[in-house]
Design an enzyme around this catalytic site. Sequence first.
Site, mmCIF file in Angstrom:
data_model
loop_
_atom_site.group_PDB
_atom_site.id
_atom_site.type_symbol
_atom_site.label_atom_id
_atom_site.label_comp_id
_atom_site.label_asym_id
_atom_site.label_seq_id
_atom_site.Cartn_x
_atom_site.Cartn_y
_atom_site.Cartn_z
ATOM 1 N N LYS A 181 47.318 40.310 51.875
ATOM 2 C CA LYS A 181 46.125 41.825 51.981
ATOM 3 C C LYS A 181 46.370 42.405 53.325
ATOM 4 O O LYS A 181 45.094 43.001 53.813
ATOM 5 C CB LYS A 181 44.872 41.600 51.160
ATOM 6 C CG LYS A 181 44.716 41.313 49.480
ATOM 7 C CD LYS A 181 43.807 41.044 49.160
ATOM 8 C CE LYS A 181 44.153 40.063 47.976
ATOM 9 N NZ LYS A 181 44.066 39.287 47.305
HETATM 10 O O1 LIG Z 1 45.980 39.721 45.573
HETATM 11 C C1 LIG Z 1 45.480 39.547 44.921
HETATM 12 O O2 LIG Z 1 46.314 38.250 44.330
HETATM 13 C C2 LIG Z 1 44.019 39.711 44.267
HETATM 14 C C3 LIG Z 1 43.265 40.688 44.093
HETATM 15 C C4 LIG Z 1 42.396 40.960 43.713
HETATM 16 O O3 LIG Z 1 42.150 42.269 42.582
HETATM 17 N N1 LIG Z 1 41.814 40.275 42.816
HETATM 18 C C5 LIG Z 1 42.079 38.667 43.025
HETATM 19 O O4 LIG Z 1 41.884 37.716 42.651
HETATM 20 N N2 LIG Z 1 42.720 38.132 43.402
HETATM 21 C C6 LIG Z 1 43.602 37.033 44.499
HETATM 22 O O5 LIG Z 1 43.699 36.337 43.547
HETATM 23 C C7 LIG Z 1 43.163 34.745 43.189
HETATM 24 C C8 LIG Z 1 42.655 34.807 42.422
HETATM 25 O O6 LIG Z 1 41.374 33.052 41.992
HETATM 26 P P1 LIG Z 1 41.636 32.557 41.211
HETATM 27 O O7 LIG Z 1 40.050 34.080 40.732
HETATM 28 O O8 LIG Z 1 40.988 31.118 41.447
HETATM 29 O O9 LIG Z 1 42.133 32.176 39.842
HETATM 30 C C9 LIG Z 1 42.957 34.959 44.400
HETATM 31 O O10 LIG Z 1 43.350 34.236 45.719
HETATM 32 C C10 LIG Z 1 42.094 36.732 44.914
HETATM 33 O O11 LIG Z 1 42.397 35.910 46.237
#
Ligand SMILES: O=C(O)c1cc(=O)[nH]c(=O)n1[C@@H]1O[C@H](COP(=O)(O)O)[C@@H](O)[C@H]1O
Length: 275
Positions: A95
Amino acid sequence: MTFLEMLADAQQRNRSMLCVGLDPEPSRLPGRMAGDASKIHDFCARIVDATADLVIAFKPQIAYFAAHRAEDQLERLVMHIRQVAPHVPVILDAKRGDIGSTAEQYAKEAFERYGADAVTLSPFMGFDSVQPYLQYRGKGAFLLCRTSNPGGDDLQNQQLAGLPGQPRLYEHIAKLAQTHWNTNGQLGLVVGATYPAEIERVRQIAPTVPLLIPGIGAQGGDAIATVKAGWRANAPIVVNSSRAILYAGKGDDFMDAARDAAMKTRDQLQAARGG
Ligand SMILES: O=C(O)c1cc(=O)[nH]c(=O)n1[C@@H]1O[C@H](COP(=O)(O)O)[C@@H](O)[C@H]1O
């Protein structure tokens, strides 16, 4: 192979739209690894081994490595993915977003140091902050568009009064990624599975770019609605789940538990394409 070619290949070979997110939190590591930051690589490598034939991509989140002085473990992890799953692309979730000269360093970090195939970026600082990543031909860059968190509304859902039709900020980002900013076809968009209506809207505006869609699993996003809103035969979607797969098991059976969770999620996403 370019990032897009790798995505298409992994999608077809593994019949998958599932991306396993590698967000290793030492306190949550299973069994004897618990609390030991020196085991971050080993834990993630075992998750990779258990799921490599089920995924379209792996997405390591850089903060989980940097916070524990484990950047060297991230470098080794990407090399491990290359060895056991050379056809599976690596999306470095960093990011980033900064002025061009600094962005050049971030791009070097992502694509040269870690050898990632794609990276996540904040578009907030404008096109010149994105351009350095596009110098790396064939690599991918996913722009944050409509993120999965509730606070995404604070800015992304605001209307831009100065533009024709007064689009919302996320709609404007989707348009830029589909058109002017996508000079070499390297851009994709990040949209949260927690907002399927917005995924649908983004798909109307950006019908062909790949979408990275986090938010199923631990954040409670609707996997089926996500696929129905975002999947198109000519435009890949990469649906990420991290914690729900990484920590599906708490003991020595964690690899089996992760594989089981990944397979169920992969199959659920695939099934949603047809119905
Ligand atoms: O860019 C990302 O991957 C991201 C964007 C977003 O809008 N929301 C989001 O949750 N993420 C990332 O996606 C992953 C979600 O993780 P879980 O919620 O454990 O499945 C994390 O690494 C967040 O940093």
